[in-house]
Design an enzyme around this catalytic site. Sequence first.
Site, PDB file in Angstrom:
ATOM      1  N   GLU A  45       0.833  -1.217   0.000  1.00 16.00           N
ATOM      2  CA  GLU A  45       0.000   0.000   0.000  1.00 16.00           C
ATOM      3  C   GLU A  45       0.864   1.263   0.000  1.00 16.00           C
ATOM      4  O   GLU A  45       0.659   2.178   0.807  1.00 16.00           O
ATOM      5  CB  GLU A  45      -0.963   0.007   1.194  1.00 16.00           C
ATOM      6  CG  GLU A  45      -2.247  -0.744   0.899  1.00 16.00           C
ATOM      7  CD  GLU A  45      -3.405  -0.300   1.775  1.00 16.00           C
ATOM      8  OE1 GLU A  45      -4.243   0.491   1.286  1.00 16.00           O
ATOM      9  OE2 GLU A  45      -3.462  -0.740   2.940  1.00 16.00           O
ATOM     10  N   TYR A 124       0.589  -7.702  -1.845  1.00 17.60           N
ATOM     11  CA  TYR A 124      -0.580  -7.048  -1.266  1.00 17.60           C
ATOM     12  C   TYR A 124      -1.800  -7.723  -1.873  1.00 17.60           C
ATOM     13  O   TYR A 124      -2.252  -7.395  -2.954  1.00 17.60           O
ATOM     14  CB  TYR A 124      -0.570  -5.549  -1.557  1.00 17.60           C
ATOM     15  CG  TYR A 124      -1.788  -4.816  -1.001  1.00 17.60           C
ATOM     16  CD1 TYR A 124      -2.229  -5.048   0.289  1.00 17.60           C
ATOM     17  CD2 TYR A 124      -2.497  -3.900  -1.782  1.00 17.60           C
ATOM     18  CE1 TYR A 124      -3.345  -4.392   0.794  1.00 17.60           C
ATOM     19  CE2 TYR A 124      -3.604  -3.231  -1.283  1.00 17.60           C
ATOM     20  CZ  TYR A 124      -4.026  -3.486   0.004  1.00 17.60           C
ATOM     21  OH  TYR A 124      -5.135  -2.847   0.514  1.00 17.60           O
ATOM     22  N   ASP A 175       1.083  -8.209   3.117  1.00 21.70           N
ATOM     23  CA  ASP A 175      -0.270  -8.153   3.654  1.00 21.70           C
ATOM     24  C   ASP A 175      -1.099  -9.171   2.886  1.00 21.70           C
ATOM     25  O   ASP A 175      -1.589  -8.888   1.798  1.00 21.70           O
ATOM     26  CB  ASP A 175      -0.821  -6.733   3.509  1.00 21.70           C
ATOM     27  CG  ASP A 175      -2.199  -6.578   4.124  1.00 21.70           C
ATOM     28  OD1 ASP A 175      -2.793  -7.603   4.519  1.00 21.70           O
ATOM     29  OD2 ASP A 175      -2.682  -5.437   4.192  1.00 21.70           O
ATOM     30  N   ASN A 177      -3.948 -10.392   3.822  1.00 20.99           N
ATOM     31  CA  ASN A 177      -5.382 -10.163   4.027  1.00 20.99           C
ATOM     32  C   ASN A 177      -6.152 -11.457   4.266  1.00 20.99           C
ATOM     33  O   ASN A 177      -7.336 -11.567   3.923  1.00 20.99           O
ATOM     34  CB  ASN A 177      -5.981  -9.380   2.848  1.00 20.99           C
ATOM     35  CG  ASN A 177      -5.943  -7.876   3.101  1.00 20.99           C
ATOM     36  OD1 ASN A 177      -6.279  -7.423   4.188  1.00 20.99           O
ATOM     37  ND2 ASN A 177      -5.526  -7.113   2.104  1.00 20.99           N
ATOM     38  N   ASP A 276      -1.262   1.502  10.407  1.00 21.67           N
ATOM     39  CA  ASP A 276      -2.111   0.627  11.195  1.00 21.67           C
ATOM     40  C   ASP A 276      -1.552  -0.806  11.227  1.00 21.67           C
ATOM     41  O   ASP A 276      -2.057  -1.660  11.951  1.00 21.67           O
ATOM     42  CB  ASP A 276      -3.558   0.636  10.697  1.00 21.67           C
ATOM     43  CG  ASP A 276      -3.686   0.366   9.205  1.00 21.67           C
ATOM     44  OD1 ASP A 276      -2.652   0.405   8.486  1.00 21.67           O
ATOM     45  OD2 ASP A 276      -4.816   0.147   8.727  1.00 21.67           O
TER      46      ASP A 276
END
Length: 285
Positions: A45, A124, A175, A177, A276
């Site tokens: 990101e 990602y 990431d 997810n 985050d």
Amino acid sequence: MTTPFSIATVNVNGIRAAVKHRSEENLGMLPWLESMAPDIVLMQEVRATDALARKALQPALDAGWHLAHTESEAKGRAGVGILSRQEPTAVRIGFGSDEFDAAGRYIEADFDVEGETVTAASLYLPTGAALATDPAATAEKDREKYDEKIRFLEAFGLYLDKLLGAGGQAVVAGDWNIAPDERDIKNWKGNRKNAGFLPHEREWVAGLLEAGWVDLARAHHGDVDGPYAWWSWRGKAFDNDAGWRIDYHLATPALAARAEKTWVDRADAYNLRWSDHAPVTAQFR
């Protein structure tokens, strides 16, 4: 690159925001980079053009770091990059997908480690969405996100099979997810029907592990909750450590055998976070 060496992964949640000085206590990503001194940093990101990403990281580049980066064709979204102390011997963008190679979701680079090639990749994976119990009640945008993630998992899974089958020393981190199992979400019972913890998503990760990929953090931390690396900005999620473990390293057996330890660089306080997500680092001998 000499041994031992370390590979960190972090979703920066926008590189320009990540490097911004927010206060005297929170100086952003660049001081972390200098103090922790990883050899390779896999970023997700980035959310910037290549020119803007290089501008944001200019102090690091001036200090000798190298940047390989691919932005998303969708402005202001996704984008992945690899920061490294050593210049890569090769860089490859995407994994051979007509749909996803321009989406800024995958980049890999080869590095020479004392005469051996180590491949480090930044991933990602799409967030996706959950479907309503009644298919007719599912919003169109959620159906599109759900289907997009399905297509990504199918295409990327085939690529990971080839990468594993090559028998080299490779790590895919980022990431994902997807939280692999109940140990990877503090509130797993409340998230059983949410994207990132859906049965088919967890089965996909389980299939990678059964095929031979090694989850380095799980291998080194054992049967414990977490360690988490993402917490919502909302409420008291960070303070209560109500997080998710969706940032992790999957390594081929040849590289996993060299892994010594992994850890999460969790900020000391909520207001000291520059993303985050917290960086997750693996060290290799």
